[in-house]
Design an enzyme around this catalytic site. Structure first.
Site, PDB file in Angstrom:
ATOM      1  N   CYS A  90       0.795  -1.214   0.000  1.00 15.90           N
ATOM      2  CA  CYS A  90       0.000   0.000   0.000  1.00 15.90           C
ATOM      3  C   CYS A  90       0.842   1.287   0.000  1.00 15.90           C
ATOM      4  CB  CYS A  90      -0.985  -0.048   1.167  1.00 15.90           C
ATOM      5  SG  CYS A  90      -2.383   1.053   0.927  1.00 15.90           S
ATOM      6  N   HIS A 187      -3.190  -5.731   2.792  1.00 10.99           N
ATOM      7  CA  HIS A 187      -2.700  -5.750   4.180  1.00 10.99           C
ATOM      8  C   HIS A 187      -3.177  -7.045   4.823  1.00 10.99           C
ATOM      9  CE1 HIS A 187      -1.919  -1.377   4.181  1.00 10.99           C
ATOM     10  NE2 HIS A 187      -3.088  -1.219   3.614  1.00 10.99           N
TER      11      HIS A 187
HETATM   12  N1  GLN Z   1      -2.306   6.750   2.447  1.00  7.36           N
HETATM   13  C1  GLN Z   1      -2.424   5.891   1.303  1.00  7.36           C
HETATM   14  C2  GLN Z   1      -3.829   5.877   0.722  1.00  7.36           C
HETATM   15  O1  GLN Z   1      -4.780   6.134   1.399  1.00  7.36           O
HETATM   16  C3  GLN Z   1      -1.993   4.484   1.680  1.00  7.36           C
HETATM   17  C4  GLN Z   1      -2.922   3.850   2.653  1.00  7.36           C
HETATM   18  C5  GLN Z   1      -2.421   2.541   3.178  1.00  7.36           C
HETATM   19  O2  GLN Z   1      -1.216   2.278   3.215  1.00  7.36           O
HETATM   20  N2  GLN Z   1      -3.349   1.730   3.646  1.00  7.36           N
HETATM   21  O3  GLN Z   1      -3.995   5.567  -0.444  1.00  7.36           O
END
Ligand code: GLN
Length: 235
Positions: A90, A187
């Site tokens: 992510c 995740h």
């Molecule tokens: N901040 C980034 C987004 O919202 C990554 C989010 C995350 O790592 N879950 O796209």
């Protein structure tokens, strides 16, 4: 085997540190020694590592590590060219690309290891997700991101997912791969519910060291059961 854990404090949401734990455990269960090098802002990157892991983060955390990460661009590109195995989730996946423009319009520069660009939107893609891959079967995890990622010609998708999820909600691609570098929105931690994927990474790293040994099979029944339950749950 040496694992680099990038920014363990800032980039660790939804259990992503678990990916480091899973790889270390699968090595130990097979009697293979493992060392973990945590790399935070300002720390040098070890050059004798086998696998680099980076997790997800809020937009704010991505901003906090942004300058430090961008400063490592040349080193990370050289490591990727040298075949280092990378699993990035992510937020770190987004930052391995060319850039991430947040929903508020802030530009977080990437390092150009992956040929991808990411643009934030108001609506987030949230929920359990699974991804069907050629290399490692079905991967099961959880996604929560505002950034929508488009792939350039320098990468291939990690796998395919259902419409409305994955890289951008539009093209049913999920994640990106070039050489041994992998990015994904999953995740969970993804490796805890995708043991074949964990072993695929270990095999890539061993083969880079010239050791094409078979990995001793492990009892993955609990991980497989967890994957089935999560994949069957609605968003
Ligand atoms: N901040 C980034 C987004 O919202 C990554 C989010 C995350 O790592 N879950 O796209």
């Amino acid at each position: 085997m040496k694992l680099i854990h990038l920014y363990p404090r800032e980039m660790n949401i939804y259990g992503d540190t678990g990916n480091v734990v899973v790889l270390a455990r699968r090595l130990k269960w097979r009697g293979l020694p493992v060392e973990i090098a945590a790399v935070s802002v300002g720390d040098p990157l070890p050059h004798d590592a086998d696998i680099l892991l980076g997790g997800g983060g809020q937009d704010a955390a991505q901003g906090e590590i942004g300058a430090d990460f961008a400063g490592r661009g040349a080193e990370l590109r050289a490591m990727a060219d040298d075949g280092l195995v990378m699993l990035t989730i992510c937020g770190t996946y987004q930052m391995l690309g060319h850039e991430f423009i947040t929903h508020e319009g802030r530009r977080i520069p990437g390092v150009g290891v992956l040929d991808i660009v990411t643009t934030g939107q108001a609506e987030r893609l949230i929920g359990n997700n699974y991804v069907d891959t050629d290399d490692a079967g079905r991967l099961v995890g959880y996604e929560n991101h505002s950034g929508l990622t488009d792939l350039g010609p320098g990468v291939r998708p990690l796998g395919s997912t259902q419409l409305g999820r994955g890289n951008n909600g539009r093209d049913q691609t999920e994640g990106a791969v070039r050489d041994n570098v992998i990015g994904t929105y999953l995740h969970g931690p993804v490796l805890a519910k995708s043991p074949q994927f964990a072993d695929d990474l270990l095999r890539r790293a061993l083969s880079r060291r010239g050791r094409d040994t078979d990995l001793e099979p492990l009892d993955d029944s609990l991980a497989e059961q967890a994957a089935r339950v999560a994949a069957g749950r609605p968003r």
